[in-house]
Design an enzyme around this catalytic site. Structure first.
Site, PDB file in Angstrom:
ATOM      1  N   ARG A 177       0.848  -1.193   0.000  1.00 20.13           N
ATOM      2  CA  ARG A 177       0.000   0.000   0.000  1.00 20.13           C
ATOM      3  C   ARG A 177       0.885   1.245   0.000  1.00 20.13           C
ATOM      4  NH1 ARG A 177      -3.865   2.740   4.674  1.00 20.13           N
ATOM      5  NH2 ARG A 177      -4.812   4.243   3.257  1.00 20.13           N
ATOM      6  N   HIS A 178       0.425   2.293  -0.666  1.00 17.07           N
ATOM      7  CA  HIS A 178       1.173   3.553  -0.691  1.00 17.07           C
ATOM      8  C   HIS A 178       1.453   4.054   0.728  1.00 17.07           C
ATOM      9  CE1 HIS A 178      -2.456   5.701   0.522  1.00 17.07           C
ATOM     10  NE2 HIS A 178      -3.110   4.984  -0.371  1.00 17.07           N
ATOM     11  N   GLY A 179       2.410   4.965   0.845  1.00 14.54           N
ATOM     12  CA  GLY A 179       2.755   5.537   2.145  1.00 14.54           C
ATOM     13  C   GLY A 179       1.761   6.596   2.593  1.00 14.54           C
TER      14      GLY A 179
END
Length: 487
Positions: free
Chosen positions: A88-90
């Site tokens: 998942r993106h940050g």
């Protein structure tokens, strides 16, 4: 970074039956950041999908490149062959929709007329005035963009994974990395930041060049994999665009638990009760999380709620994830079949190449998506399923539920498949084994509760999904019978 306990190093594995419980327990009882670290809040464990990675994963090391041993179940007889990671993106900014709601709430606070004889319950101060005067620094352009903290999430994750699997993340393999990403800017940027973290691993002290000059494959956009939910007509019609699909979410908003919070917040902020609703309360709660995650600031928004409130608001968020991305409807998880099959196609190819004594063409495959990418996939695999569904009416019974989105998919969450080539100590025959890691911790396998599986056994367990789940068929809307009985 966090100074985590040494228990995050690979240690002897507890009995298999107890491992799933141990994993959930460790997530539920995360110790907070140490005083030397950035700001903390007692609300931090309850932010759901807006949770900081370090608040859900207490075992992070201050130095991400401290060498860590492989799991003891796979000792000298096993060599990691391939790693497929779904990430998942940050940490990101709030969306434009959330920012508009925050402005609406801020406007209510600025327009209020507090009674002089009323003191706020928090430290005897006027909390409403503090919030009205608190800088509203969010702007529409932010709209879910990755923040600098999010880039650091990715750089640090890259360093830790390179330390944990040095043979796979070797400099020689750098040019053979495969990166796939959602088209959303926060995912593309997360992939770039991860590559820069690897560059830092290979070239400490040297500033990273542009991705085009890094001698690796640039991120490739594939929304049919990373945003499969946008391409599933049945999901879009029956869940996303169906007003009744989130019945339990809406019912909980008007239920007693949320109504108690509304009354309490209206009194604390000295605003009319009928000017507030569950959505505004939730955006106030999330603003505390955004200020913490993005700026490392404990703002007055965090003082609006106590931990009992936070547990209720966490449940509201989990209800939405459960019914829209998890076990609520079968199509939520079945829409992710193509992604699940894609992961196993990579693993199959690596097995075949090894059997033919060929080098594995892609030792590391990194796929950057969303919480909405990971949750359906984990549900498809049978993880974090409670005996009873989450509903608007069983909040108290679900206090110890498995499905807690903040523990499963915080910012920078990651689901990792590691394929090993092993030699059986007894028969001396070669074997292929698999381990699955969630947020860098071994995840017991759904079919056995063991920490490792023969690759063929894992494929056999998921035979239905691998052989029979066709996303095109799963996502096809049922035909409407237009015949009429009328004369």
């Amino acid at each position: 970074m966090l100074r985590g306990p040494s228990s995050f190093l690979w240690v002897p594995v507890p009995p298999a039956a107890a491992l799933a419980v141990a994993l959930l327990s460790s997530l539920s009882h995360c110790s907070f950041l140490e005083p030397a670290d950035p700001v903390i809040s007692s609300l931090s464990p309850y932010f759901g999908t807006k949770t900081r990675y370090e608040d859900a994963n207490c075992g992070l090391l201050r130095d991400p490149e401290v060498p860590r041993r492989d799991p003891e179940l796979l000792e000298d007889t096993c060599t990691p062959l391939q790693l497929v990671a779904l990430i998942r993106h940050g940490t990101r900014y709030p969306t434009a929709k959330q920012i508009r709601k925050l402005r609406q709430l801020h406007g209510l606070l600025q327009a209020r007329r507090p009674r002089d004889d009323r003191a706020d319950a928090v430290g005897g101060r006027d909390l409403g005035a503090a919030l009205a005067n608190w800088p509203l620094w969010y702007a529409d352009w932010m709209d879910g963009q990755l923040v600098e903290k999010g880039r650091e999430d990715m750089r640090q994750l890259a360093l830790r994974l390179a330390s944990l699997f040095p043979a796979l993340f070797s400099h020689e393999n750098y040019s053979r990395l495969q990166l796939v990403t959602s088209s959303k800017h926060r995912c593309v940027e997360s992939g770039v930041a991860f590559l820069k973290g690897l560059w830092q691993h290979y070239h400490p002290g040297l500033p990273p060049p542009d991705v085009a000059d890094m001698e690796c494959n640039p991120p490739r956009i594939n929304d049919k994999l990373m945003r499969f939910f946008d391409h599933c007509e049945k999901f879009l019609t029956e869940v996303e665009g169906n007003d009744t699909a989130l019945y339990h979410v809406e019912a909980f908003k008007t239920g007693p638990e949320m109504q108690n919070i509304l009354k309490k917040v209206a009194a604390a902020l000295q605003v009319p009760f009928n000017s507030l609703n569950a959505d505004l309360i939730q955006v106030a709660f999330f603003t505390c999380s955004f200020d913490l995650a993005i700026k490392g600031v404990k703002s007055p928004w965090c003082d609006v709620f106590d931990t009992d409130d936070a547990k209720v608001l966490e449940y509201l968020n989990d209800l939405k994830q459960y019914w829209k991305r998890g076990y609520g409807y079968t199509i939520n998880s079945r829409s992710s079949c193509t992604l699940f099959q894609d992961i196993f196609q990579h693993l199959d190819k690596a097995v075949e190449q090894k059997k033919r004594s060929q080098p594995v063409s892609s030792p590391v495959i990194l796929q950057f998506g969303h919480a909405e990418t990971l949750l359906p996939l984990l549900s498809l695999m049978g993880y974090f399923k409670d005996k009873e569904p989450l509903t608007a009416y069983n909040y108290k019974e679900q206090m110890h539920r498995k499905f807690r989105s903040g523990h499963i998919v915080p910012y920078a969450s990651n689901l990792i498949f590691v394929l090993y080539h092993c030699k059986n100590a007894k028969t001396l025959k070669e074997e292929f084994r698999v381990q699955i890691l969630l947020n860098e911790k071994v995840l017991p396998l759904a079919h056995s509760q063991e920490t490792v599986s023969l690759y063929e056994d894992l494929k056999n367990h998921y035979k239905d999904i691998l052989q029979s789940c066709n996303t095109g068929e799963e996502c096809k809307l049922p035909k409407v019978n237009n015949t009429s009985d009328e004369l």
